[in-house]
Design an enzyme around this catalytic site. Structure first.
Site, mmCIF file in Angstrom:
data_model
loop_
_atom_site.group_PDB
_atom_site.id
_atom_site.type_symbol
_atom_site.label_atom_id
_atom_site.label_comp_id
_atom_site.label_asym_id
_atom_site.label_seq_id
_atom_site.Cartn_x
_atom_site.Cartn_y
_atom_site.Cartn_z
ATOM 1 N N ASN A 109 0.820 -1.224 0.000
ATOM 2 C CA ASN A 109 0.000 0.000 0.000
ATOM 3 C C ASN A 109 0.847 1.266 0.000
ATOM 4 O O ASN A 109 0.525 2.230 -0.688
ATOM 5 C CB ASN A 109 -0.959 -0.008 1.192
ATOM 6 N N HIS B 266 -16.700 35.663 -31.736
ATOM 7 C CA HIS B 266 -17.875 34.937 -32.261
ATOM 8 C C HIS B 266 -17.606 34.376 -33.660
ATOM 9 O O HIS B 266 -18.541 34.216 -34.441
ATOM 10 C CB HIS B 266 -19.123 35.827 -32.328
ATOM 11 N N SER C 237 -7.107 10.987 -49.046
ATOM 12 C CA SER C 237 -8.334 10.196 -48.941
ATOM 13 C C SER C 237 -8.181 8.998 -49.865
ATOM 14 O O SER C 237 -7.608 9.107 -50.948
ATOM 15 C CB SER C 237 -9.520 11.053 -49.374
ATOM 16 N N ASN D 235 -6.029 15.923 -45.699
ATOM 17 C CA ASN D 235 -6.821 16.029 -44.473
ATOM 18 C C ASN D 235 -5.980 16.388 -43.246
ATOM 19 O O ASN D 235 -4.861 15.894 -43.099
ATOM 20 C CB ASN D 235 -7.556 14.707 -44.215
ATOM 21 N N LYS E 188 -4.395 3.659 -12.151
ATOM 22 C CA LYS E 188 -3.215 3.639 -13.009
ATOM 23 C C LYS E 188 -3.503 3.789 -14.491
ATOM 24 O O LYS E 188 -2.843 4.566 -15.183
ATOM 25 C CB LYS E 188 -2.429 2.352 -12.765
HETATM 26 N N1 ARG Z 1 -1.759 -3.540 -7.296
HETATM 27 C C1 ARG Z 1 -2.150 -2.808 -6.137
HETATM 28 C C2 ARG Z 1 -2.561 -1.388 -6.524
HETATM 29 O O1 ARG Z 1 -2.314 -1.026 -7.606
HETATM 30 C C3 ARG Z 1 -1.017 -2.744 -5.165
HETATM 31 C C4 ARG Z 1 -1.422 -2.663 -3.748
HETATM 32 C C5 ARG Z 1 -2.176 -3.862 -3.362
HETATM 33 N N2 ARG Z 1 -2.378 -3.912 -1.974
HETATM 34 C C6 ARG Z 1 -3.163 -4.826 -1.419
HETATM 35 N N3 ARG Z 1 -3.256 -4.828 -0.153
HETATM 36 N N4 ARG Z 1 -3.810 -5.693 -2.145
HETATM 37 O O2 ARG Z 1 -3.139 -0.650 -5.761
#
Ligand code: ARG
Length: 492
Positions: free
Chosen positions: A140, A186, A307, A315, A355
């Site tokens: 984490n 405008h 085209s 284009n 992500k």
């Molecule tokens: N792949 C997880 C994420 O992107 C990493 C952390 C996962 N932690 C857990 N306790 N499962 O957040």
């Protein structure tokens, strides 16, 4: 902007897409997860696949290993690792990094994410001491460290690309100080402006984007390791030491917040969305300007396509695609905001969904900026068309009103007089230059010979002489200031 050592070499990160999920790990292996001790059955194959973040978080490997290298040193300093153990772990991590860089890392089905994959492989290489790496750390705090390291690097690339696009606009401005274009409000012709002034408007927008990137960077540049899973950790690990090794000027001050804060991801996405909004406005303008109807510019051939059916077509695909990708980046802002809104403290697995939007938006924006800098440098201005088009549209109407104001006529009255002249011209299909002094005098006794002199485009441009105006003098001042500013290296 300051950051620790550059973590990633050369390779351009690929965009993360859903379809990445279908890429199978390269090797099968029997799961041997020491940490699954409390379970009586192994993870179902469907769930293994469903929860796996490797297809997109593998691009974090450089940052993950960088963080682990620093963590090893902090563990030794805390007396948790011997020097020999620390060295063995660090050498092992470097080997894992080489395998990943050279694309020969043996991924296993049981690797849930990049953090697990690296630790598993490290233990294969260095033996049981590999199991000591994760002391005092949780995925984490590890994952948010990795993201912050990723962002520190990419925000700097972003800033460099924004500046490069500013330079491209400045180059065009330098070459076109004397080119006058119709300025619009405008999308109706309003007043003449210098084309250089128009280009510098984009330099201003990009400067605000850079300021936002730098401000965001401050909140990204905070070290979360040591937060553990949520409560902190039980070891005398010197967090400030880890931060120093990684080049972070500050530590997170609350472990619950440390593992669950993704404001910096939302903020970055917001910054990226505003950049795309600017690029999209530019796109709209280029598409219009390159159309037959405007023909103000010609886009470089190498940046257009034909085209498959219409032989005459050229284009403006690049501006169109950038305008299109803006929607995609906006979508990512909504995605992260929605992911975060329902989360109680502290870490929740939902956070893994941060992500893909972040990587995709970051890489999209960097690519758009890169392509645009090259396109703008090659943009050809159709001076012939521009000079031929300025006579129509009554661009000088306001000048004539201001002339009357100079003669003591109140502006509202002057506005009315000139408005009537415009109507007269429209009714008789005449343009400004067709008017004689007698015509002007018929509209107002305040007009005299010098009124005709007032009606030049250059005069109209150069009379806008205050700061921010389009006069050539002011624009030159601005260009000089930008040149000096852009010659400097980006500051931290
Ligand atoms: N792949 C997880 C994420 O992107 C990493 C952390 C996962 N932690 C857990 N306790 N499962 O957040």
């Amino acid at each position: 902007m300051k950051s620790g050592k550059r973590a990633q070499r050369g390779s351009r990160p690929q965009a993360a897409t859903r379809s990445d999920r279908r890429t199978p790990p390269s090797k099968k292996s029997a799961p041997s997860k020491a940490w699954t001790g409390r379970f009586t059955e192994t993870t179902h194959a469907l769930v293994e696949r469903f929860t796996c973040s490797l297809p997109f978080d593998r691009r974090l490997f450089e940052y993950d290993i960088l963080g682990s290298l620093a963590h090893c040193q902090a563990l030794e300093k805390a007396g948790i690792l011997t020097r020999a153990e620390r060295r063995s772990l660090m050498r092992g991590l470097e080997r894992v990094r080489d395998e990943l860089r050279e694309n020969r890392f043996p991924f296993a089905d049981s690797d849930e994410d990049i953090h697990m994959a690296v630790e598993r492989r490290l233990t294969e290489i260095v033996g049981p001491v590999g199991g000591k790496l994760h002391t005092g750390r949780s995925r984490n705090d590890q994952v948010t460290l990795d993201l912050r390291l990723y962002l520190r690097e990419h925000l700097q690339v972003l800033q460099a690309r924004l500046q490069d696009l500013q330079r491209a606009f400045l180059g065009q401005a330098r070459q076109h100080l004397d080119v006058i274009i119709p300025g619009y409000t405008h999308l109706q012709r309003a007043q003449p402006v210098s084309l250089a002034h128009h280009f510098l408007a984009y330099v201003e927008m990009l400067e605000r984007d850079i300021a936002r990137v730098r401000d965001d960077f401050k909140r990204v540049n905070v070290m979360p390791l040591g937060s553990g899973a949520l409560a902190g950790n039980n070891y005398p690990i010197d967090r400030a030491f880890t931060a120093k090794l990684l080049g972070f000027p500050a530590l997170t001050r609350n472990s619950l917040d440390g593992v669950s804060d993704r404001d910096y991801v939302a903020e970055t996405l917001g910054v990226l969305a505003i950049i795309m909004m600017h690029l999209s406005r530019l796109s709209e303008e280029l598409v219009l300007w390159a159309s037959h109807e405007f023909s103000f510019v010609e886009l470089p051939d190498g940046f257009c396509t034909g085209s498959s059916m219409l032989p005459q077509k050229k284009n403006p695909d690049v501006p169109e695609l950038i305008r299109g990708k803006t929607g995609r980046v906006y979508g990512h802002v909504l995605s992260i905001m929605t992911t975060l809104k329902g989360l109680p403290l502290s870490y929740n697995r939902d956070l893994q969904e941060d992500k893909e939007p972040l990587f995709d938006a970051m890489e999209t924006v960097i690519e758009c900026l890169t392509v645009y800098a090259e396109l703008i440098r090659r943009l050809r201005i159709r001076r012939d068309v521009l000079s031929g088009t300025l006579g129509s549209g009554f661009l000088l109407a306001t000048e004539l009103a201001d002339y009357l104001v100079n003669k003591g006529v109140p502006f509202r009255e002057a506005h009315g007089i000139v408005g009537q002249l415009v109507r007269h011209c429209l009714e008789h299909r005449r343009e400004w230059q067709d008017l004689s002094l007698a015509d002007l005098k018929a509209a107002s006794p305040h007009f005299s010979k010098d009124a005709l002199l007032f009606l030049t485009l250059e005069g109209a441009v150069d009379r806008k002489a205050q700061t921010g105006g389009t006069s050539r003098k002011q624009v030159t001042r601005q260009m000089n200031a930008w040149e000096a500013r852009l010659a400097k290296k980006p500051k931290a």
